[in-house]
Design a protein around this motif. Sequence first.
Motif, short mmCIF file in Angstrom:
data_model
loop_
_atom_site.label_atom_id
_atom_site.label_comp_id
_atom_site.label_asym_id
_atom_site.label_seq_id
_atom_site.Cartn_x
_atom_site.Cartn_y
_atom_site.Cartn_z
N ARG A 1 0.84 -1.19 0.00
CA ARG A 1 0.00 0.00 0.00
C ARG A 1 0.89 1.25 0.00
N VAL A 2 0.42 2.28 -0.69
CA VAL A 2 1.10 3.58 -0.66
C VAL A 2 0.52 4.38 0.50
N ILE A 3 1.39 4.81 1.41
CA ILE A 3 0.96 5.63 2.55
C ILE A 3 1.36 7.07 2.27
N GLU A 4 0.38 7.95 2.26
CA GLU A 4 0.62 9.36 2.02
C GLU A 4 0.63 10.11 3.35
N GLU A 5 1.35 11.21 3.37
CA GLU A 5 1.28 12.11 4.51
C GLU A 5 0.74 13.44 4.02
N VAL A 6 -0.44 13.81 4.48
CA VAL A 6 -1.12 15.01 4.02
C VAL A 6 -1.48 15.84 5.24
N ASP A 7 -1.03 17.07 5.29
CA ASP A 7 -1.29 17.94 6.45
C ASP A 7 -0.86 17.27 7.75
N GLY A 8 0.21 16.49 7.69
CA GLY A 8 0.70 15.82 8.88
C GLY A 8 -0.04 14.55 9.23
N ILE A 9 -1.01 14.16 8.42
CA ILE A 9 -1.81 12.96 8.68
C ILE A 9 -1.35 11.85 7.74
N ARG A 10 -1.15 10.66 8.28
CA ARG A 10 -0.77 9.52 7.46
C ARG A 10 -2.02 8.69 7.13
N LEU A 11 -2.18 8.37 5.86
CA LEU A 11 -3.36 7.62 5.43
C LEU A 11 -3.05 6.92 4.11
N THR A 12 -3.82 5.89 3.82
CA THR A 12 -3.63 5.18 2.56
C THR A 12 -3.99 6.10 1.40
N SER A 13 -3.31 5.93 0.27
CA SER A 13 -3.55 6.76 -0.90
C SER A 13 -4.99 6.61 -1.37
N VAL A 14 -5.41 7.54 -2.22
CA VAL A 14 -6.77 7.45 -2.78
C VAL A 14 -6.96 6.11 -3.47
N ALA A 15 -5.99 5.70 -4.28
CA ALA A 15 -6.12 4.44 -5.02
C ALA A 15 -6.20 3.25 -4.08
N ASP A 16 -5.31 3.19 -3.08
CA ASP A 16 -5.33 2.06 -2.16
C ASP A 16 -6.58 2.06 -1.29
N THR A 17 -7.06 3.25 -0.93
CA THR A 17 -8.32 3.33 -0.18
C THR A 17 -9.45 2.74 -0.99
N CYS A 18 -9.48 3.08 -2.29
CA CYS A 18 -10.50 2.52 -3.20
C CYS A 18 -10.45 1.00 -3.23
N ILE A 19 -9.26 0.47 -3.37
CA ILE A 19 -9.12 -0.98 -3.47
C ILE A 19 -9.52 -1.65 -2.16
N ASP A 20 -9.12 -1.07 -1.03
CA ASP A 20 -9.51 -1.64 0.27
C ASP A 20 -11.03 -1.69 0.41
N VAL A 21 -11.70 -0.59 0.03
CA VAL A 21 -13.16 -0.55 0.12
C VAL A 21 -13.77 -1.57 -0.84
N ALA A 22 -13.24 -1.63 -2.06
CA ALA A 22 -13.78 -2.55 -3.06
C ALA A 22 -13.63 -4.01 -2.65
N ARG A 23 -12.58 -4.32 -1.88
CA ARG A 23 -12.34 -5.70 -1.47
C ARG A 23 -13.18 -6.11 -0.26
N THR A 24 -13.73 -5.15 0.45
CA THR A 24 -14.39 -5.50 1.71
C THR A 24 -15.84 -5.04 1.82
N ARG A 25 -16.28 -4.14 0.98
CA ARG A 25 -17.63 -3.58 1.10
C ARG A 25 -18.52 -4.03 -0.05
N HIS A 26 -19.80 -3.68 0.05
CA HIS A 26 -20.76 -4.03 -1.00
C HIS A 26 -20.29 -3.45 -2.33
#
Length: 323
Positions: free
Chosen positions: A117-142
């Motif tokens: 996963r690509v981890i971005e740091e935005v405004d001092g916050i670490r979070l998964t990239s937009v693309a990886d967030t999409c894939i995580d949601v697609a793999r686990t949600r409706h």
Amino acid sequence: MTVLRRTVDTPLPLIPAAAVTHSTRSVRRGDIVQVMRGVYAPRDAWQTLPPWQQYLARVRAHLLNAPGDVLCLESAAALHGLPVIGAAHDIHVLGSASATARTVGGVRAHTSAHPDRVIEEVDGIRLTSVADTCIDVARTRHPAIALAVADAAARVDERCTALTLVTLNEERASARGRRRARWALHRVDPAAESPLESLSRAVAEWAGFAEPELQVWFGSPAGDGDRVDLWWPHLRIAGEADGLLKYDGRFGDPRVAIKKREDRDRRLRAAGARAVLHWGWDDLTDPNSLVRLLRGAGLPVVATPDTAHLHSLAAALRSPRPR
């Protein structure tokens, strides 16, 4: 990796416990509410927020307690400005590979393999990239919810094309959820301008209808034409995924909004639309309502319906509506 785009701001002021005198007494009086452990907000401001903004505030409140956590799933989606759909969500963070997956105090730590996963740091916050967030949601949600998130991702980040997301999903080391994600990621279209439009696309396909064209102009797009959300050209049926926000008074006199809609519908019919249909969230929480509306307008079933996905969508949407 740091990106220039900012995360979505907190929708109300957050107050750490250290700044509150007699917090228990203030909560009892109704002056403040506890957003997360040790973090409060003015009660009046909190109660005016729609559920998805309350969730965003909870994510921000968690970061006051644990600024080093890496956000994922809905928590990352909320800060990226992607829709958050479904029942009240935990705060989702990535744990270390050696940690134990668990949920404590409304915070869920995920320990699935995530070195790719690509981890971005935005405004001092670490979070998964937009693309990886999409894939995580697609793999686990409706799948319909995954489609709404992926369509939105393609709008906010031009790198999130269907090809890119499909490729990333196939290349991720873990195969868990890969097959589940394929349906949504193969259908990504940034032309869908709202979660309601994306979900409507899913319902139309699962009901067996032909795929509609999106954002079709009648007249000139320079300002003197009208654009419809969904368009079935072979039967000249226009579909408008409206929601109710336009007509509940929060954006002005609802009578004016309704009159504008009626005038617009007349122009569309004069320009060649045989039928102009409108639907909202209630027609998706009971997907059969939208199916009946489209069938009633004469839209034929051209493929075998996927009733399992239609029925499961109703359960997935019994929850706060996204922005």
